[in-house]
Design an enzyme around this catalytic site. Structure first.
Site, PDB file in Angstrom:
ATOM      1  N   SER A  56      57.768  49.609  13.194  1.00 35.99           N
ATOM      2  CA  SER A  56      56.670  50.600  12.639  1.00 35.99           C
ATOM      3  C   SER A  56      55.836  49.922  12.232  1.00 35.99           C
ATOM      4  O   SER A  56      55.594  48.678  11.729  1.00 35.99           O
ATOM      5  CB  SER A  56      57.295  51.247  11.301  1.00 35.99           C
ATOM      6  OG  SER A  56      58.009  52.252  11.513  1.00 35.99           O
ATOM      7  N   HIS A 108      54.755  55.905  15.771  1.00 31.34           N
ATOM      8  CA  HIS A 108      55.421  55.225  16.758  1.00 31.34           C
ATOM      9  C   HIS A 108      55.221  55.798  18.341  1.00 31.34           C
ATOM     10  O   HIS A 108      54.987  56.921  18.418  1.00 31.34           O
ATOM     11  CB  HIS A 108      56.966  55.493  16.722  1.00 31.34           C
ATOM     12  CG  HIS A 108      57.604  54.789  15.499  1.00 31.34           C
ATOM     13  ND1 HIS A 108      58.336  53.477  15.888  1.00 31.34           N
ATOM     14  CD2 HIS A 108      57.776  55.144  14.153  1.00 31.34           C
ATOM     15  CE1 HIS A 108      58.816  53.150  14.647  1.00 31.34           C
ATOM     16  NE2 HIS A 108      58.314  53.935  13.817  1.00 31.34           N
ATOM     17  N   HIS A 160      65.102  56.633  15.801  1.00 32.33           N
ATOM     18  CA  HIS A 160      65.833  56.274  14.485  1.00 32.33           C
ATOM     19  C   HIS A 160      66.901  57.507  14.166  1.00 32.33           C
ATOM     20  O   HIS A 160      66.525  58.605  14.867  1.00 32.33           O
ATOM     21  CB  HIS A 160      64.891  56.609  13.252  1.00 32.33           C
ATOM     22  CG  HIS A 160      63.821  55.407  13.527  1.00 32.33           C
ATOM     23  ND1 HIS A 160      62.680  55.578  13.982  1.00 32.33           N
ATOM     24  CD2 HIS A 160      63.776  54.128  13.004  1.00 32.33           C
ATOM     25  CE1 HIS A 160      61.751  54.571  14.029  1.00 32.33           C
ATOM     26  NE2 HIS A 160      62.355  53.802  13.400  1.00 32.33           N
ATOM     27  N   TYR A 178      67.610  58.996  11.650  1.00 33.66           N
ATOM     28  CA  TYR A 178      66.773  60.188  10.664  1.00 33.66           C
ATOM     29  C   TYR A 178      66.257  61.241  11.900  1.00 33.66           C
ATOM     30  O   TYR A 178      65.754  62.249  11.312  1.00 33.66           O
ATOM     31  CB  TYR A 178      65.994  59.765   9.509  1.00 33.66           C
ATOM     32  CG  TYR A 178      64.799  58.876  10.152  1.00 33.66           C
ATOM     33  CD1 TYR A 178      63.422  59.519  10.517  1.00 33.66           C
ATOM     34  CD2 TYR A 178      64.785  57.616   9.860  1.00 33.66           C
ATOM     35  CE1 TYR A 178      62.485  58.926  10.892  1.00 33.66           C
ATOM     36  CE2 TYR A 178      63.691  56.788  10.211  1.00 33.66           C
ATOM     37  CZ  TYR A 178      62.587  57.544  10.876  1.00 33.66           C
ATOM     38  OH  TYR A 178      61.411  56.639  11.113  1.00 33.66           O
ATOM     39  N   GLU A 179      65.818  60.878  12.906  1.00 33.08           N
ATOM     40  CA  GLU A 179      65.082  61.787  13.773  1.00 33.08           C
ATOM     41  C   GLU A 179      66.094  62.911  14.371  1.00 33.08           C
ATOM     42  O   GLU A 179      65.451  63.702  15.026  1.00 33.08           O
ATOM     43  CB  GLU A 179      64.498  60.923  14.927  1.00 33.08           C
ATOM     44  CG  GLU A 179      63.270  60.059  14.472  1.00 33.08           C
ATOM     45  CD  GLU A 179      62.647  59.291  15.523  1.00 33.08           C
ATOM     46  OE1 GLU A 179      62.195  59.857  16.586  1.00 33.08           O
ATOM     47  OE2 GLU A 179      62.833  58.045  15.760  1.00 33.08           O
ATOM     48  N   ALA A 204      60.023  47.211  10.105  1.00 33.00           N
ATOM     49  CA  ALA A 204      59.506  47.391   8.775  1.00 33.00           C
ATOM     50  C   ALA A 204      60.425  47.431   7.823  1.00 33.00           C
ATOM     51  O   ALA A 204      61.452  48.060   8.236  1.00 33.00           O
ATOM     52  CB  ALA A 204      58.346  48.310   8.871  1.00 33.00           C
ATOM     53  N   MET A 220      65.420  50.991   8.197  1.00 32.54           N
ATOM     54  CA  MET A 220      66.400  52.336   8.779  1.00 32.54           C
ATOM     55  C   MET A 220      66.607  52.215  10.287  1.00 32.54           C
ATOM     56  O   MET A 220      66.481  53.189  11.120  1.00 32.54           O
ATOM     57  CB  MET A 220      65.324  53.689   8.699  1.00 32.54           C
ATOM     58  CG  MET A 220      65.084  53.904   7.124  1.00 32.54           C
ATOM     59  SD  MET A 220      63.871  55.112   6.795  1.00 32.54           S
ATOM     60  CE  MET A 220      63.381  54.952   5.272  1.00 32.54           C
ATOM     61  N   SER A 221      66.564  50.870  10.748  1.00 34.53           N
ATOM     62  CA  SER A 221      66.811  50.648  12.228  1.00 34.53           C
ATOM     63  C   SER A 221      67.431  49.564  12.553  1.00 34.53           C
ATOM     64  O   SER A 221      68.221  48.998  11.674  1.00 34.53           O
ATOM     65  CB  SER A 221      65.462  50.503  12.818  1.00 34.53           C
ATOM     66  OG  SER A 221      64.794  49.675  12.532  1.00 34.53           O
ATOM     67  N   ASN A 258      56.847  46.731   1.987  1.00 39.78           N
ATOM     68  CA  ASN A 258      56.476  47.020   0.524  1.00 39.78           C
ATOM     69  C   ASN A 258      57.660  46.604  -0.292  1.00 39.78           C
ATOM     70  O   ASN A 258      58.668  45.978   0.208  1.00 39.78           O
ATOM     71  CB  ASN A 258      56.753  48.595   0.629  1.00 39.78           C
ATOM     72  CG  ASN A 258      58.057  49.139   1.261  1.00 39.78           C
ATOM     73  OD1 ASN A 258      58.340  48.991   2.691  1.00 39.78           O
ATOM     74  ND2 ASN A 258      58.928  49.598   0.448  1.00 39.78           N
ATOM     75  N   HIS A 314      55.169  55.907   3.891  1.00 43.56           N
ATOM     76  CA  HIS A 314      55.243  55.419   5.439  1.00 43.56           C
ATOM     77  C   HIS A 314      53.755  54.855   5.761  1.00 43.56           C
ATOM     78  O   HIS A 314      53.686  54.132   6.612  1.00 43.56           O
ATOM     79  CB  HIS A 314      55.541  56.719   6.267  1.00 43.56           C
ATOM     80  CG  HIS A 314      55.857  56.289   7.853  1.00 43.56           C
ATOM     81  ND1 HIS A 314      56.527  55.494   8.193  1.00 43.56           N
ATOM     82  CD2 HIS A 314      55.190  56.866   8.882  1.00 43.56           C
ATOM     83  CE1 HIS A 314      56.409  55.240   9.467  1.00 43.56           C
ATOM     84  NE2 HIS A 314      55.487  56.151   9.933  1.00 43.56           N
TER      85      HIS A 314
END
Ligand SMILES: O=P(O)(O)O[C@@H]1C[C@H](O)[C@@H](CO)O1
Length: 368
Positions: free
Chosen positions: A109, A144, A166, A168-169, A196, A299-300, A323, A337
């Protein structure tokens, strides 16, 4: 903008203004596929892909009366995407590019945006929007891009995923990691993945780099792994070892690069944990991860690295800390995000330099 027609394997694609970047647009590639269809075997019993039929190119169609569809339903947790199908996708790409990369890069990301990103730094490049590659998923996340780019980083041939998939997609993990197997059959031996991540380690600051030395596969703990389902030994063993997933030699090279670039003060080595997302973590979850020894959370990456190790690729990954994870109930801070994308963009030049130098070291090491 002027554009010239150039020949790729007897068919045409659009050549960019400087004569070095070839962008295959969707319409051109659809025509290209119809003119020269890849041999793609789908389902069981095997069936040859026919682009003039109603078969979709993206592998997302649902079961039909004639039997199981393409590489499996998009949402199946079990990978029954055949070796032959991945081989045909790799062949589709190999038929259209002349370079033979040994290094594959996945941009995380903020590092895969539209301008100034790593993929833009490639010279003599050919890019394939994901929707034009048979059976490739397509990304749905803002920020992305969705392109596979072949080209030279410095003087090293690479292939680069500008945008990843991902969980979550809505894609199952095996499908998120499917491009890694395509890389493998294209001839890639080394996977470099970036992401990220939220920083849990107190020493980390926003904008720091964390070389991943190990991971905690929380999705795997919950019974979800990209290797679930039938195993094809041509990719790798049923029960692969993952304890040496993040190659010690490449990590050593990455630390040398950090020293050469004088960025040791912002570079760390730590443990990454994957969560499913898309919601960010609660304070209790962050505290739990911290207690487990996690330095950064994202998340990846983990499913990509597992898939790469399974098929014998050398893997390396790093996180950009975009973050600080919130651990305090009194805090009003909330991860979002937008800050992830912004930090990725801010660090783009440093990361580009970092990856370019690392790729060169890997290539030199391979030649020795
Ligand atoms: O693709 P990566 O892992 O870099 O993306 C992270 C995780 C989510 O996709 C997003 C959250 O902002 O950034």
């Amino acid at each position: 903008m002027s554009s010239a027609k150039i020949a790729i394997n007897g068919t045409s694609a659009t050549n960019g203004t400087n004569g070095t970047a070839k962008e295959m647009n969707g319409a051109d590639l659809k025509k290209l596929k119809n003119a020269n269809p890849p041999k793609v075997y789908i389902g069981s019993p095997q069936k040859e892909f026919n682009p003039s039929s109603n078969d979709s190119l993206d592998g997302n169609q649902s079961p039909t009366e004639s039997g199981p569809p393409c590489c499996v339903e998009a949402y199946s947790p079990y990978n029954s995407c055949t070796y032959e199908l991945i081989e045909s996708v790799a062949q589709f790409l190999l038929d259209r590019v002349s370079i033979r990369p040994k290094i594959g890069i996945i941009c995380g990301s903020g590092m895969d945006g539209t301008t100034g990103c790593l993929a833009d730094a490639l010279t003599d490049s050919t890019s394939f929007p994901y929707e034009t590659i048979p059976y490739f998923p397509t990304p749905t996340v803002p920020g992305h891009m969705g392109r596979l780019v072949f080209g030279y980083l410095g003087d090293v041939p690479v292939m680069c995923m500008q945008g990843r998939f991902h969980y979550y997609e809505g894609y199952p993990l095996w499908k998120c990691a499917m491009p890694v197997r395509v890389m493998k059959l294209v001839g890639v031996t080394h996977l470099l993945a970036s992401n990220a991540a939220g920083g849990l380690n107190d020493k980390y600051r926003v904008g720091d780099i964390m070389i991943i030395k190990d991971h905690i596969n929380l999705l795997g703990f919950a019974g979800n792994n990209p290797l679930m389902g039938p195993n094809d030994e041509r990719f790798g063993p049923r029960f692969p070892a993952i304890n040496r997933a993040y190659d010690v030699n490449v990590r050593r090279m990455a630390k040398q690069v950090a020293t050469e670039m004088d960025i040791n003060n912002i570079t760390h080595e730590g443990v990454y944990s994957v969560v499913g997302g898309p919601s960010f973590e609660t304070i209790a979850e962050i505290r739990m991860l911290g207690a487990l020894g996690v330095d950064a959370v994202g998340m990846s990456t983990v499913h990509e690295v597992i898939t790469a190790r399974h098929c014998g690729m050398t893997s390396f990954a790093f996180s950009l800390i975009t973050n600080k994870s919130v651990t305090d109930y009194e805090s009003y801070e909330e991860p979002n995000h937008e800050e992830v994308i912004d930090m990725g963009k801010q660090r783009e030049p440093v990361l580009k330099e970092f990856i370019t130098r690392l790729v060169k070291k890997i290539e030199d090491d391979r030649d020795e």
